[in-house]
Structures are given as structure tokens and as C-alpha cells.
Motif scaffolding. Sequence first.
Motif, short mmCIF file in Angstrom:
data_model
loop_
_atom_site.label_atom_id
_atom_site.label_comp_id
_atom_site.label_asym_id
_atom_site.label_seq_id
_atom_site.Cartn_x
_atom_site.Cartn_y
_atom_site.Cartn_z
N GLY A 318 1.01 -1.09 -0.09
CA GLY A 318 0.08 0.20 0.17
C GLY A 318 0.56 1.02 0.21
N VAL A 319 0.75 1.87 -1.31
CA VAL A 319 1.97 3.27 -1.21
C VAL A 319 1.03 4.21 -1.34
CG1 VAL A 319 3.54 4.57 -2.09
CG2 VAL A 319 3.58 1.77 -2.73
N LEU A 320 1.27 5.76 -0.30
CA LEU A 320 0.25 6.66 -0.11
C LEU A 320 0.91 8.04 -0.84
CD1 LEU A 320 -2.37 7.99 1.22
CD2 LEU A 320 -0.41 8.37 3.26
N ILE A 321 0.58 8.10 -1.76
CA ILE A 321 0.71 9.82 -2.58
C ILE A 321 0.04 10.30 -1.85
CG2 ILE A 321 1.55 10.40 -4.60
CD1 ILE A 321 2.28 7.40 -5.45
N GLY A 322 0.46 11.71 -1.87
CA GLY A 322 -0.13 13.17 -2.38
C GLY A 322 -0.08 14.81 -2.92
N LYS A 323 -0.58 14.84 -3.55
CA LYS A 323 -0.55 15.75 -4.41
C LYS A 323 -0.58 16.71 -3.67
CE LYS A 323 -1.12 17.78 -9.31
NZ LYS A 323 -1.85 17.17 -10.57
N ARG A 324 0.52 18.00 -3.94
CA ARG A 324 0.89 19.05 -3.08
C ARG A 324 -0.77 20.30 -4.63
NH1 ARG A 324 6.29 20.52 -1.49
NH2 ARG A 324 5.26 22.40 -0.60
N LYS A 325 -0.62 21.75 -3.91
CA LYS A 325 -0.83 23.06 -4.17
C LYS A 325 -0.06 23.56 -5.42
CE LYS A 325 -2.94 27.08 -3.47
NZ LYS A 325 -3.22 28.23 -2.18
N ASN A 326 1.36 23.28 -5.40
CA ASN A 326 2.08 23.25 -6.64
C ASN A 326 2.38 23.07 -7.44
OD1 ASN A 326 4.02 21.31 -5.00
ND2 ASN A 326 5.04 22.99 -4.37
N GLY A 327 2.14 21.51 -7.65
CA GLY A 327 2.04 20.64 -8.91
C GLY A 327 2.58 19.13 -8.79
N ARG A 328 3.12 19.74 -7.02
CA ARG A 328 4.38 18.13 -6.77
C ARG A 328 4.06 17.06 -6.31
NH1 ARG A 328 9.76 19.26 -7.28
NH2 ARG A 328 10.20 17.53 -5.65
N TYR A 329 4.57 15.97 -6.34
CA TYR A 329 3.69 14.66 -5.07
C TYR A 329 4.98 14.54 -4.53
CZ TYR A 329 1.98 14.51 -10.26
OH TYR A 329 1.35 14.79 -11.13
N VAL A 330 3.29 13.75 -2.98
CA VAL A 330 5.21 13.50 -2.07
C VAL A 330 4.11 11.25 -1.95
CG1 VAL A 330 4.99 13.53 0.62
CG2 VAL A 330 4.95 15.33 -0.86
N VAL A 331 5.23 10.67 -1.62
CA VAL A 331 5.28 9.59 -0.98
C VAL A 331 5.25 9.88 0.63
CG1 VAL A 331 6.31 7.59 -1.08
CG2 VAL A 331 5.90 8.25 -3.23
N ALA A 332 3.80 9.66 1.15
CA ALA A 332 4.50 9.88 2.37
C ALA A 332 3.88 7.89 3.42
CB ALA A 332 3.17 10.51 3.27
N ASP A 333 4.03 7.45 2.82
CA ASP A 333 4.13 6.16 3.99
C ASP A 333 3.76 4.71 2.48
OD1 ASP A 333 3.09 4.50 6.52
OD2 ASP A 333 1.64 4.57 5.07
N VAL A 334 4.66 3.70 3.38
CA VAL A 334 4.74 2.52 3.01
C VAL A 334 4.52 1.35 3.18
CG1 VAL A 334 5.74 1.03 0.55
CG2 VAL A 334 5.76 3.87 0.73
N LEU A 335 3.74 0.54 2.90
CA LEU A 335 3.24 -0.81 3.26
C LEU A 335 3.61 -2.34 2.70
CD1 LEU A 335 0.15 0.39 5.15
CD2 LEU A 335 2.14 0.00 6.69
N ASN A 336 4.71 -2.97 3.19
CA ASN A 336 5.46 -4.04 2.49
C ASN A 336 4.59 -5.34 2.86
OD1 ASN A 336 5.44 -4.88 -0.63
ND2 ASN A 336 6.84 -5.51 0.22
N GLN A 337 3.55 -6.35 2.51
CA GLN A 337 3.74 -7.31 3.58
C GLN A 337 3.19 -8.55 3.30
OE1 GLN A 337 1.80 -6.78 7.49
NE2 GLN A 337 1.97 -4.40 7.35
N ARG A 338 3.59 -9.77 3.60
CA ARG A 338 3.19 -10.92 3.42
C ARG A 338 2.14 -11.29 4.30
NH1 ARG A 338 9.05 -14.05 1.68
NH2 ARG A 338 8.65 -13.73 -0.83
N LEU A 339 1.11 -12.02 3.46
CA LEU A 339 -0.18 -11.99 4.92
C LEU A 339 -0.88 -12.88 3.87
CD1 LEU A 339 -1.09 -8.12 5.78
CD2 LEU A 339 0.04 -9.61 6.98
N SER A 340 -1.96 -13.40 5.41
CA SER A 340 -2.97 -14.40 4.27
C SER A 340 -4.41 -13.49 3.69
CB SER A 340 -3.32 -15.36 5.24
OG SER A 340 -3.91 -14.70 6.32
#
Length: 474
Positions: A318-340
Motif C-alpha cells: 500500500g503506497v500513499l501519495i499526495g499531490k501538493r498545491k504547487n503540483g508536486r507529489y509526495v510519497v508519505a507512507d509505504v506498507l509491504n507485507q506477506r499476509l493471508s
Amino acid sequence: MTKEIRGQPGPQEAFLSTPADVCIYGGAAGGGKTYGMLLDALHYVHVPGFGAVFFRKNHNQIFSEGGLWDTSLELYSLLRNAEPAPGRSQWRFWGKGRRILSKVSFAHIERDLALRKWQGSQICGIYFDELTHFSEKQFFYMLSRNRSACGVRPYMRASCNPDVDSWVAEFIAWWINQDTGYPIPERSGKIRWFIRREEVVSWADTREELWKQFGLTTAEERSEPKSVSFIAASVYDNKALLKRDPGYLSNLKAMSLVERERLLHGNWKIKPAAGLFFRRTQVNLIQTLPLDIRQWVRGWDLAATAESENGDPAYTAGVLIGKRKNGRYVVADVLNQRLSASEVRKLIHMTAVADKQKYGRVVQRLPQDPGQAGKEQAQSYIKLLAGFTVKVLPESGSKETRAEPMAAQWQAGNFDVLEAEWNDMYFNQLESFPESKFKDMVDAGSSAFGEIETSPGYTGMSEGSLEKESYWRG
């Protein structure tokens, strides 16, 4: 006043005047390929009984906005004796007494099975728009239908963009520098000859060489070799387009490295490789999140096999991306797990709760698998995430294709990444894409970025009260 219709000086004029039996035109985006082919078909519409067919891979590519049919309307409507017949996907050219003189038709060949409907056909002019979308079998089968009863020598014309994995790359290899991947300027427009036997293509500089090589003695046998030419063109050759739409060149330059090499520079050797999509040196690391983020999306890539169930299962990312008012992008959080499967559902729900508390309105975008099972899974996730902003959408195209838009902005330096423990894990997978075994975080990020760029963003809609269209496109 009669408006003159003619090709542009340079590659387009060369394409319109080549005597080759088969001519492939283009090898980059924006070179005026489609317009040039439609113009080429007008050479013989005054000949009684002449017929040409334009082929695309599927029906939508013919009739989509600004596609092949729209371009034909722009051009053929200038002719007084031309009349469209959209129901037949055809243009008719009239002679005296309202007698149909000639026809230009549009059709699609999506699979090899579709070739059956062309059995027994005689098509004087055959045009393939984007030849790399068609199989070698489709091309050579239609070459066998390339016959004429109207007195015009049958011919084939095609346009294409570079595709290193296409059979076309090998077919036109003589015209391409095999070290750099770029067309050889002095060979553009030159004619060579070929014979195809037992699915093997043999080439020569003259047809006489092939006559000797294959022992061809009779007039019928000596008609077997076909002449071929490749004419390279790019957006820089299309002065009319650059004048009408100056921003088109900027759009090509803004693509990712792989697509820029292919579509702007006509590179037939470039292909996705590690480091060509994402590098950590192309982004800025930030210690705190900016306060001007206007839109948040977390993209998910799902895997439902725990590590103990399979020796090497995929991850749920799960990758959380935000877009700023000035048009730039921010990757704020990344989850990566092996699960049932059950743990995946818990993780997604818990993450949606945490995202809402921390960031406010966050779109949770999940992929929908094909088929009924995929629709049922999508509905179950929508119920699970009741009260949250959720979209479940089918994915199309390869992982590389889906990653291209995000990669273009990443390479342009328009991404910031929040410093966190997951940084190395995330960067390592991105830098090894697409050669890495696991691509979960890339897929999740591509999904989030795609949602940001295709959704309207904030529309005044209150959280938890979404219209069906906002979260379900089955």
C-alpha cells in the motif's frame, strides 16, 4: 476556391511517392503517419473499382476521439465526390451518375481468428495503422489478400512506433542502427527486396539476386519478390503539427526515459530495464510533510498468500501519495507485507482508519481482478470500507505501461519522499524495476498516481457519502 491537399516536404512526401510494394512509415510519434496514409489512399480513388482497407487492432482505435475515422473526416470531407458511410466504416467516392467509383474502408483485426473473414478477398491497397500492434501472421496473411482487379498495382503501407519486442523490429533491422537503435538516415527510403519461404524472410538488394538465389525463371516465379522501404519520421518532420499544437513536443519531452527514447527519438532498441524507470537520486527526501497537500490516494497491490503457504509468495503493498498545491507529489507512507487473505483485509481496514485519522480524506484504490470473482471481491471490499472513500477498478496494460506516467514525473524531479524506515525497501524495488521478481510497491504506487491524475480531486463531496460512480466501475 479549391483547397490543395498535399503532403509535407520531407519524409511524408517520400512516403507518398515511394514505388515500393511495402512501405513502413514512421518509427516515432507525431510524424504525420496516419494523415500521410489517409492522403496516400487518395492516389487511386479516381480509378473505377479501386478499394483500400485501413486496419487497426480494435474497433475503438478507429472511432475513438481524434482517431483514424475523425482524421479521415478532416481530410476526405474536403473532396466533393467523397461521402462517408459510418455504418459501413467506409468512404465512398462517386463518379458520374452517382455511381460508386471506389471505396476506402476501415476494419480491425484483433485476433488471428479474425483473418477468416478475409478469405477470398482482393484488396488493392492495404494500410496497417500501428503495425507493431499486429502479429506477423496477420501481416503476411493479409499480404496474400493484396491483389488487384482494377489495374492498380497492389501495395501495402503501414505506420508504426518503435517496439523492440515486435516482429517488425527484425523485419526493418537493415534500416536501423543495431548498436544505437536509431534509424540510419542515409538508408531511410531505400528499397530492398525479400522472399518469404517457410516463415523465413530472405533479403537482397535487388530482385535479380533473389531470382538467382531461389532459381526463379518463369514470369510468375519472378513476380514473387516484394520490394520494401522504411521511411523514418518524427515530430520534428511534422511542421504543421508543431505549428498547430506547440505543446505536443513538450508532452513528448515530459515522458519517461524509455517512452521518450521510443516516441520522440525513434529508438528501436530501448527497452525497460533496471534504473530506467526510477532512481532514488531523482527525488528529494523530506523530514516533514508539507501543509499544502490537496489530495491523498493510497494505492494497493493485493496478495493473499502467507509466507508459510508458498515458498516465495508476493507481497501486499500500500503506497500513499499526495499531490501538493504547487503540483508536486509526495510519497508519505509505504506498507509491504506477506499476509493471508483474512490478514490482508484487516490490514487494509486498519490502514484506512489510520489514514483518515492522520490525513483526512484519503482515497483507497484497489485493483479488481477480471471475471465474476473479481467483481464479488470488489463488492466485498466496498462493504468492508463503508464510510471511507474507496475505488475498485480493473487494471489494464503491462506493469511497465502502468508505471510510465509516474516514472515520467519521478524522473523530472517532481517527487518528494518522506524520510522513514521503509525508504531503502521502497527504493530498492523501484530501482530494480522491471527486472525485480517483486513489483508490488511499484504497482501500488502506479495505481495511486493514476488515481490522482484521473480523478477530479476534491469536489465538495462529504466523506462517507460517495455516489456509486465514484467507487465502482465494473
